[in-house]
Design a protein around this motif. Structure first.
Motif, PDB file in Angstrom:
ATOM      1  N   LEU A  63      -1.663  74.981 -77.354  1.00  0.00           N
ATOM      2  CA  LEU A  63      -1.664  74.326 -78.665  1.00  0.00           C
ATOM      3  C   LEU A  63      -2.839  74.810 -79.504  1.00  0.00           C
ATOM      4  N   ASP A  64      -2.697  74.637 -80.815  1.00  0.00           N
ATOM      5  CA  ASP A  64      -3.768  75.086 -81.712  1.00  0.00           C
ATOM      6  C   ASP A  64      -4.711  73.927 -82.011  1.00  0.00           C
ATOM      7  N   THR A  67      -3.442  70.861 -84.208  1.00  0.00           N
ATOM      8  CA  THR A  67      -2.532  69.995 -83.461  1.00  0.00           C
ATOM      9  C   THR A  67      -3.306  69.153 -82.458  1.00  0.00           C
ATOM     10  N   LEU A  71      -3.550  65.060 -82.187  1.00  0.00           N
ATOM     11  CA  LEU A  71      -3.117  64.331 -80.996  1.00  0.00           C
ATOM     12  C   LEU A  71      -4.177  63.358 -80.496  1.00  0.00           C
ATOM     13  N   ILE A  72      -5.440  63.659 -80.734  1.00  0.00           N
ATOM     14  CA  ILE A  72      -6.493  62.755 -80.277  1.00  0.00           C
ATOM     15  C   ILE A  72      -7.224  62.106 -81.447  1.00  0.00           C
TER      16      ILE A  72
END
Lengths: 163, 163
Positions: A63-64, A67, A71-72
């Motif tokens: 993942l980049d 992203t 997500l966090i």
DNA sequence: CGATATTGCTCAGTATGCTGACTATCAGTA
DNA sequence: TACTGATAGTCAGCATACTGAGCAATATCG
């Protein structure tokens, strides 16, 4: 402590303890301290955000950074430094994406995988310790209410959660 | 966003959303963003800790920095910088204590008093906004549980509350 | 009284976290 | 294809927050 200072007033406009913002900061402050203590005792030098990033990279190989940040729920400018330090420690690799030359693909290393495995019990212990004043039922209720408040306020910070 | 990344796994070892530590950070993140937005809209440039320090100094004139730190549960090394900036803004005065030459007595200025008065509605609005996803009853319950968890963990951080 | 311990404060160093700006690249469209 | 807007990442600057060390002054105790 100056002994001769007048007794503290009890009738402040608004007691700190009545402010959700103050309680939020205090709980977070304790949570971080407990996390660092537990993880440190286990022999590792990882901060909460470094752990979150590492676990998320493991679960989503390649993942980049943007992203990952979504997500966090961290700001992308913060993630840059966090990634720097994880790379520095040899726990992840950052390489240019072949599909998008702006982006960097993140991958956990074997050492990162090992660290994550060894560190997980300490992280879970930390979660229990920070709720130690509550019954199991109360802990669940606290988490439910936090999730609900957070969901309603997700867009109010610069780094909302993006799933 | 790289479109060709594989679909996110749903079975991470432990979802972020199940971690009290993560929820604590998220709630605090939103709380700070809301505070800064409301206070900024009201035309002031004060951070949460600056507000807490200012209000506590007003309620306890002449207190020293360590006592202030204990009352709002901040580390004394953090308070040094916060006080610097409040003095810089002309909201408080810091002078040597005549009783203890190590200590500094803190006093709010007239300008600080004015700022505090004007800013209070924005601060109170912020507290409501950060709980906007919850009913009044749920908000009360969240605060009760936070207070209880914090009380049990008070000594676990380097900057416990000292009353 | 004098040695020792403690306390109040500051500082250097590190790591979050944010705002705002900038570059390089990509995507969509006239 | 050229233009325009959006996106990925970094950077400078600022403000928390912490650890650990150090200085000056006070408190304590033999």
């Amino acid at each position: 402590m100056i002994r001769t200072v007048p007794a503290l007033k009890e009738n402040s406009v608004k007691d700190n303890n009545d402010m959700p913002g103050h309680l939020a900061r205090r709980f977070q402050q304790i949570a971080v301290a407990v996390f660092l203590a537990e993880v440190g005792d286990a022999g590792f030098d990882l901060t909460p955000v470094q752990y979150a990033a590492l676990a998320t990279i493991k679960a989503n190989p390649g993942l980049d950074q943007v992203t990952l940040a979504g997500l966090i729920a961290y700001d992308r400018t913060t993630i840059t430094g966090v990634i720097d330090r994880l790379v520095q420690k040899g726990l992840i690799e950052r390489r240019a994406s072949p599909r998008d030359r702006r982006a960097r693909e993140l991958e956990i290393t074997d050492e990162g995988r090992r660290a994550l495995r060894k560190i997980t019990p300490a992280v879970e212990a930390a979660q229990r310790i920070m709720l130690r004043g509550l019954s199991a039922k109360e802990g669940e209720e606290l988490m439910r209410l936090l999730r609900k408040a957070i969901a309603a306020g997700n867009e109010l910070s610069r780094a909302p959660l993006r799933e």
